[in-house]
Design a protein around this motif. Structure first.
Motif, short mmCIF file in Angstrom:
data_model
loop_
_atom_site.label_atom_id
_atom_site.label_comp_id
_atom_site.label_asym_id
_atom_site.label_seq_id
_atom_site.Cartn_x
_atom_site.Cartn_y
_atom_site.Cartn_z
N LEU A 8 0.86 -1.18 0.00
CA LEU A 8 0.00 0.00 0.00
C LEU A 8 0.90 1.23 0.00
O LEU A 8 1.85 1.30 0.78
CB LEU A 8 -0.88 0.01 1.26
N ILE A 9 0.59 2.15 -0.89
CA ILE A 9 1.24 3.46 -0.86
C ILE A 9 0.13 4.45 -0.56
O ILE A 9 -0.86 4.52 -1.31
CB ILE A 9 1.92 3.78 -2.21
N SER A 10 0.22 5.15 0.56
CA SER A 10 -0.91 6.00 0.96
C SER A 10 -0.44 7.40 1.33
O SER A 10 0.74 7.63 1.55
CB SER A 10 -1.62 5.37 2.16
N LYS A 11 -1.39 8.32 1.39
CA LYS A 11 -1.10 9.67 1.84
C LYS A 11 -0.67 9.61 3.30
O LYS A 11 -1.28 8.90 4.11
CB LYS A 11 -2.35 10.55 1.72
N ASN A 12 0.33 10.32 3.66
CA ASN A 12 0.84 10.38 5.05
C ASN A 12 1.27 9.02 5.60
O ASN A 12 1.24 8.82 6.82
CB ASN A 12 -0.19 11.02 5.98
N HIS A 13 1.58 8.10 4.72
CA HIS A 13 2.09 6.79 5.13
C HIS A 13 1.19 6.03 6.10
O HIS A 13 1.66 5.37 7.02
CB HIS A 13 3.50 6.93 5.73
N LYS A 20 -5.47 -0.12 7.92
CA LYS A 20 -6.42 -0.04 9.04
C LYS A 20 -6.60 1.39 9.56
O LYS A 20 -7.59 1.68 10.23
CB LYS A 20 -6.01 -0.98 10.17
N ASP A 21 -5.65 2.27 9.27
CA ASP A 21 -5.71 3.64 9.79
C ASP A 21 -6.26 4.66 8.80
O ASP A 21 -6.38 5.84 9.12
CB ASP A 21 -4.30 4.09 10.24
N LEU A 22 -6.59 4.21 7.59
CA LEU A 22 -7.15 5.14 6.61
C LEU A 22 -8.52 5.63 7.09
O LEU A 22 -9.26 4.87 7.74
CB LEU A 22 -7.32 4.45 5.25
N SER A 23 -8.85 6.89 6.82
CA SER A 23 -10.16 7.44 7.22
C SER A 23 -11.27 6.63 6.55
O SER A 23 -11.07 6.11 5.46
CB SER A 23 -10.30 8.89 6.78
N PRO A 24 -12.45 6.59 7.19
CA PRO A 24 -13.57 5.87 6.59
C PRO A 24 -13.84 6.37 5.17
O PRO A 24 -13.68 7.56 4.89
CB PRO A 24 -14.75 6.22 7.52
N ASN A 25 -14.22 5.44 4.30
CA ASN A 25 -14.57 5.74 2.91
C ASN A 25 -13.43 6.33 2.08
O ASN A 25 -13.67 7.03 1.10
CB ASN A 25 -15.79 6.68 2.85
N GLY A 53 -4.95 6.19 -1.37
CA GLY A 53 -3.96 5.13 -1.36
C GLY A 53 -3.99 4.38 -2.66
O GLY A 53 -4.99 4.44 -3.40
N ILE A 54 -2.91 3.72 -2.98
CA ILE A 54 -2.88 2.86 -4.17
C ILE A 54 -2.20 1.54 -3.79
O ILE A 54 -1.39 1.50 -2.86
CB ILE A 54 -2.15 3.51 -5.38
N ASN A 90 8.41 5.11 -0.80
CA ASN A 90 6.98 5.46 -0.86
C ASN A 90 6.08 4.44 -0.17
O ASN A 90 4.91 4.71 0.08
CB ASN A 90 6.54 5.56 -2.33
N ILE A 91 6.60 3.27 0.12
CA ILE A 91 5.76 2.18 0.62
C ILE A 91 5.27 2.46 2.05
O ILE A 91 6.07 2.81 2.91
CB ILE A 91 6.53 0.84 0.58
N SER A 92 3.96 2.32 2.28
CA SER A 92 3.40 2.55 3.62
C SER A 92 3.13 1.25 4.35
O SER A 92 3.11 1.21 5.58
CB SER A 92 2.08 3.32 3.50
#
Ligand SMILES: NCc1[nH]cc(CCC(=O)O)c1CC(=O)O
Length: 307
Positions: free
Chosen positions: A111-116, A120-125, A169-170, A185-187
């Motif tokens: 997963l590569i996400s905003k703010n690493h 499980k910690d990504l905001s809902p939706n 995220g991607i 870049n990897i989260s």
């Protein structure tokens, strides 16, 4: 063989060129024994690189990345085609032979996400960019609130789109990111059981004409046998399922001692049903294991994975 020049053909993308260079170096380490003079690389544009705003299954399905390269091979314009195995259709093109594989790179998904953030910690939706139904269903299995949106293009283009805030995220394969030196870049890295990769992920395949006896001999010595065993098992599952790019199926084989372990999951076309299986066999039964798992999944799914 005397003074033969070998031409390797590969896609024009940065990653494909890195793969071609890996193949070239590997071949060069063997050519002394075979009298090859020179190994050159030719860049080839493919339809998969040209059409960037649709799912691959919508552009025309199988072999978008491999077809043009295979045509050059059949026309004697190149001698070896280098492919990311996972982009190749499960059925071989007539007149060609793919039986040489480099040692597998790391097969895991990342997963590569905003703010690493971890998944499980990504905001809902939150919005995840992927163009693969397999990845979409696998992600939703872990976080059913997430929304998946189409993303296409090369690895660096995708990371750029993430940074431009089109996605939260991607999902990308470790092998691609690592080969491009983009690891920072990897989260999150998923185990191969958390997200079962697609068949052949992380494997570089070398294809030649099926009547090029000299080259077939060279490629035999270049081939990494344990990788070969694993992908035989994995790709037999695809063959049995008669899957295309729309089929959501994860398949991963690993070796432990004299055993080959095959884990696979298949989703129904709408993603609502999941069929999962994990079996082991003696390593010399890799082919049979793939067929067995493919047939079992097909039966479980009762063709709900197909249109
Ligand atoms: N379909 C795109 C593709 N084809 C090969 C790779 C790199 C990984 C590999 O070589 O298996 C990728 C990108 C990705 O899935 O992250």
């Amino acid at each position: 063989m005397k003074n033969r020049k070998i031409i390797i053909g590969s896609r024009r993308s940065k990653l494909a060129m890195i793969y071609a260079e890996k193949a070239r170096e590997k071949i060069l380490s063997y050519v002394k024994n075979f009298g090859i003079d020179e190994v050159a690389i030719k860049e080839i544009e493919t339809k998969g690189d040209q059409v960037l705003d649709q799912r691959l299954s919508e552009v025309g399905g199988k072999g978008l990345f491999s077809k043009n390269i295979e045509v050059e091979l059949l026309d004697n314009k190149i001698d070896i085609a280098v492919h990311a195995l996972k982009d190749m259709p499960s059925e071989e093109t007539e007149g060609l032979l793919t039986s040489c594989f480099l040692e597998r790179n790391d097969p895991r998904e990342t997963l590569i996400s905003k703010n690493h953030k971890q998944l499980k910690d990504l905001s809902p939706n939150s919005i995840i960019g992927t163009s693969s139904f397999r990845r979409e269903f696998q992600i939703k299995k872990m976080r059913d609130d997430l929304d998946c949106k189409l993303i296409r293009g090369n690895v660096d283009t995708r990371i750029k789109k993430l940074n431009e805030n089109f996605y939260d995220g991607i999902i990308l394969s470790y092998a691609g990111i690592n080969s491009l030196g983009l690891n920072q870049n990897i989260s999150q890295i998923f185990s191969t059981s958390e997200i079962i990769p697609c068949a052949g992920q992380g494997v570089i395949a070398l294809q030649c004409r099926d009547n090029d006896k000299e080259l077939i001999e060279i490629l035999k010595s270049v081939n990494h046998q344990l990788t070969h065993n694993c992908i035989k098992a994995e790709r037999n599952v695809l063959k049995i399922l008669e899957g295309d790019c729309e089929t959501a199926v994860g398949v991963f084989a690993s070796i432990s001692g004299f055993k080959i372990n095959l884990e696979a999951e298949l989703f129904s076309l709408d993603g609502s049903k999941r069929f999962h299986l994990k079996l082991s066999e003696n390593i010399n039964k890799a082919n049979e294991l793939g067929i067995e798992v493919g047939k079992a999944l097909k039966k479980l799914s009762n063709n709900s994975h197909k249109k």
